[in-house]
Design a protein around this motif. Structure first.
Motif, PDB file in Angstrom:
ATOM      1  N   SER A  21      -4.812  -2.770  -5.785  1.00  0.00           N
ATOM      2  CA  SER A  21      -5.632  -2.542  -4.593  1.00  0.00           C
ATOM      3  C   SER A  21      -5.321  -1.221  -3.906  1.00  0.00           C
ATOM      4  O   SER A  21      -5.633  -1.042  -2.740  1.00  0.00           O
ATOM      5  N   GLY A  22      -4.676  -0.290  -4.601  1.00  0.00           N
ATOM      6  CA  GLY A  22      -4.397   1.017  -4.016  1.00  0.00           C
ATOM      7  C   GLY A  22      -2.906   1.284  -3.912  1.00  0.00           C
ATOM      8  O   GLY A  22      -2.099   0.720  -4.646  1.00  0.00           O
ATOM      9  N   CYS A  23      -2.555   2.125  -2.974  1.00  0.00           N
ATOM     10  CA  CYS A  23      -1.162   2.532  -2.788  1.00  0.00           C
ATOM     11  C   CYS A  23      -0.375   1.423  -2.090  1.00  0.00           C
ATOM     12  O   CYS A  23      -0.732   1.009  -0.989  1.00  0.00           O
ATOM     13  N   GLY A  24       0.703   1.001  -2.715  1.00  0.00           N
ATOM     14  CA  GLY A  24       1.528  -0.061  -2.148  1.00  0.00           C
ATOM     15  C   GLY A  24       2.387   0.396  -0.980  1.00  0.00           C
ATOM     16  O   GLY A  24       2.928  -0.445  -0.247  1.00  0.00           O
ATOM     17  N   ILE A  25       2.518   1.714  -0.795  1.00  0.00           N
ATOM     18  CA  ILE A  25       3.315   2.245   0.322  1.00  0.00           C
ATOM     19  C   ILE A  25       2.470   3.190   1.183  1.00  0.00           C
ATOM     20  O   ILE A  25       2.986   4.123   1.772  1.00  0.00           O
ATOM     21  N   TYR A  26       1.184   2.923   1.262  1.00  0.00           N
ATOM     22  CA  TYR A  26       0.270   3.843   1.934  1.00  0.00           C
ATOM     23  C   TYR A  26       0.735   4.236   3.332  1.00  0.00           C
ATOM     24  O   TYR A  26       0.726   5.407   3.691  1.00  0.00           O
ATOM     25  N   GLU A  27       1.152   3.294   4.129  1.00  0.00           N
ATOM     26  CA  GLU A  27       1.555   3.581   5.515  1.00  0.00           C
ATOM     27  C   GLU A  27       2.821   4.428   5.580  1.00  0.00           C
ATOM     28  O   GLU A  27       3.020   5.171   6.533  1.00  0.00           O
ATOM     29  N   SER A  28       3.680   4.338   4.572  1.00  0.00           N
ATOM     30  CA  SER A  28       4.932   5.113   4.583  1.00  0.00           C
ATOM     31  C   SER A  28       4.992   6.100   3.410  1.00  0.00           C
ATOM     32  O   SER A  28       6.073   6.537   3.035  1.00  0.00           O
ATOM     33  N   ARG A  29       3.833   6.470   2.877  1.00  0.00           N
ATOM     34  CA  ARG A  29       3.795   7.375   1.720  1.00  0.00           C
ATOM     35  C   ARG A  29       4.436   8.716   2.082  1.00  0.00           C
ATOM     36  O   ARG A  29       4.431   9.124   3.242  1.00  0.00           O
ATOM     37  N   PRO A  30       4.977   9.406   1.070  1.00  0.00           N
ATOM     38  CA  PRO A  30       5.668  10.673   1.340  1.00  0.00           C
ATOM     39  C   PRO A  30       4.713  11.770   1.822  1.00  0.00           C
ATOM     40  O   PRO A  30       3.503  11.699   1.592  1.00  0.00           O
ATOM     41  N   PRO A  31       5.266  12.802   2.466  1.00  0.00           N
ATOM     42  CA  PRO A  31       4.431  13.903   2.976  1.00  0.00           C
ATOM     43  C   PRO A  31       3.544  14.551   1.906  1.00  0.00           C
ATOM     44  O   PRO A  31       2.410  14.921   2.203  1.00  0.00           O
ATOM     45  N   VAL A  32       4.026  14.676   0.692  1.00  0.00           N
ATOM     46  CA  VAL A  32       3.222  15.308  -0.360  1.00  0.00           C
ATOM     47  C   VAL A  32       1.907  14.546  -0.550  1.00  0.00           C
ATOM     48  O   VAL A  32       0.869  15.150  -0.815  1.00  0.00           O
ATOM     49  N   CYS A  33       1.945  13.247  -0.398  1.00  0.00           N
ATOM     50  CA  CYS A  33       0.730  12.429  -0.529  1.00  0.00           C
ATOM     51  C   CYS A  33      -0.112  12.488   0.747  1.00  0.00           C
ATOM     52  O   CYS A  33      -1.339  12.575   0.676  1.00  0.00           O
ATOM     53  N   ARG A  34       0.523  12.455   1.891  1.00  0.00           N
ATOM     54  CA  ARG A  34      -0.194  12.514   3.176  1.00  0.00           C
ATOM     55  C   ARG A  34      -0.968  13.822   3.322  1.00  0.00           C
ATOM     56  O   ARG A  34      -2.044  13.853   3.884  1.00  0.00           O
TER      57      ARG A  34
END
Length: 196
Positions: free
Chosen positions: A40-53
């Motif tokens: 269903s997507g990123c499992g750590i979306y809320e705490s994803r690393p800056p490179v992803c944000r």
């Protein structure tokens, strides 16, 4: 409101698979799903690393790309390139566009794909094309003022060559493409016509 504010990734996770990421917080190879990717997507979306944000694909950056250009729908991941990432001869351009084909030949043959490439070439924006393979600079293989039929044919040829390279086909299997590209490039440059 900017285009990036209007568009959210939604169910698209192409960047989570296609891109290579090599920062201390997250390391993954290109074309390998991120370990945090779930059904269903990123499992750590809320705490994803800056490179992803901080990452924004071209669909979220470029207003001229319609909603049908979302990478999971178009089969193309558009990436904005800074001048220092471009081939030396093109570093005076304000930016470049790298089109990563993930949806096969059908993605390249979409009329919107050829129309976008034509607009970029006419604006002298460097356009790189890859298919999970080495990339090529389209500006060196396609004249900015070519007609639409020739552009579409050339894009199909270049994609086929990149596709062959992707799967490690030998030089002998690619030589026909290489020969045709060089002959056609010569004819276009010096004779003002193509093989088509």
């Amino acid at each position: 409101m900017t285009v990036r504010d209007k568009r959210a990734c939604g169910p698209c996770t192409v960047c989570c698979v296609v891109l290579k990421i090599d920062v201390p917080e997250l390391r993954k190879k290109a074309r390998v799903p991120c370990r945090h990717l779930t059904g269903s997507g990123c499992g750590i979306y809320e705490s994803r690393p800056p490179v992803c944000r901080q990452f924004l694909c071209g669909w979220r950056l470029f207003e001229e790309l319609g909603d049908d250009w979302r990478p999971d729908q178009s089969g193309v991941l558009a990436l904005r390139m800074a001048p220092d990432e471009l081939p030396t001869a093109w570093r005076s351009a304000p930016y470049g566009v790298h089109l990563v084909v993930i949806g096969g030949e059908a993605a390249v043959m979409r009329p919107a794909f050829a129309a976008y490439v034509a607009r970029l070439l006419a604006s002298r924006i460097p356009v790189l094309l890859s298919a999970a393979s080495p990339h090529i600079l389209l500006n060196e293989h396609i004249e900015a003022d070519c007609d639409a039929a020739f552009l579409k044919e050339r894009l199909a040829e270049l994609y086929a060559l990149l596709h062959a390279a992707r799967f490690g086909r030998s030089l002998w299997q690619r030589i026909g493409f290489l020969y045709r590209l060089q002959v056609d490039r010569y004819r276009q440059k010096y004779l003002g016509k193509s093989n088509s």
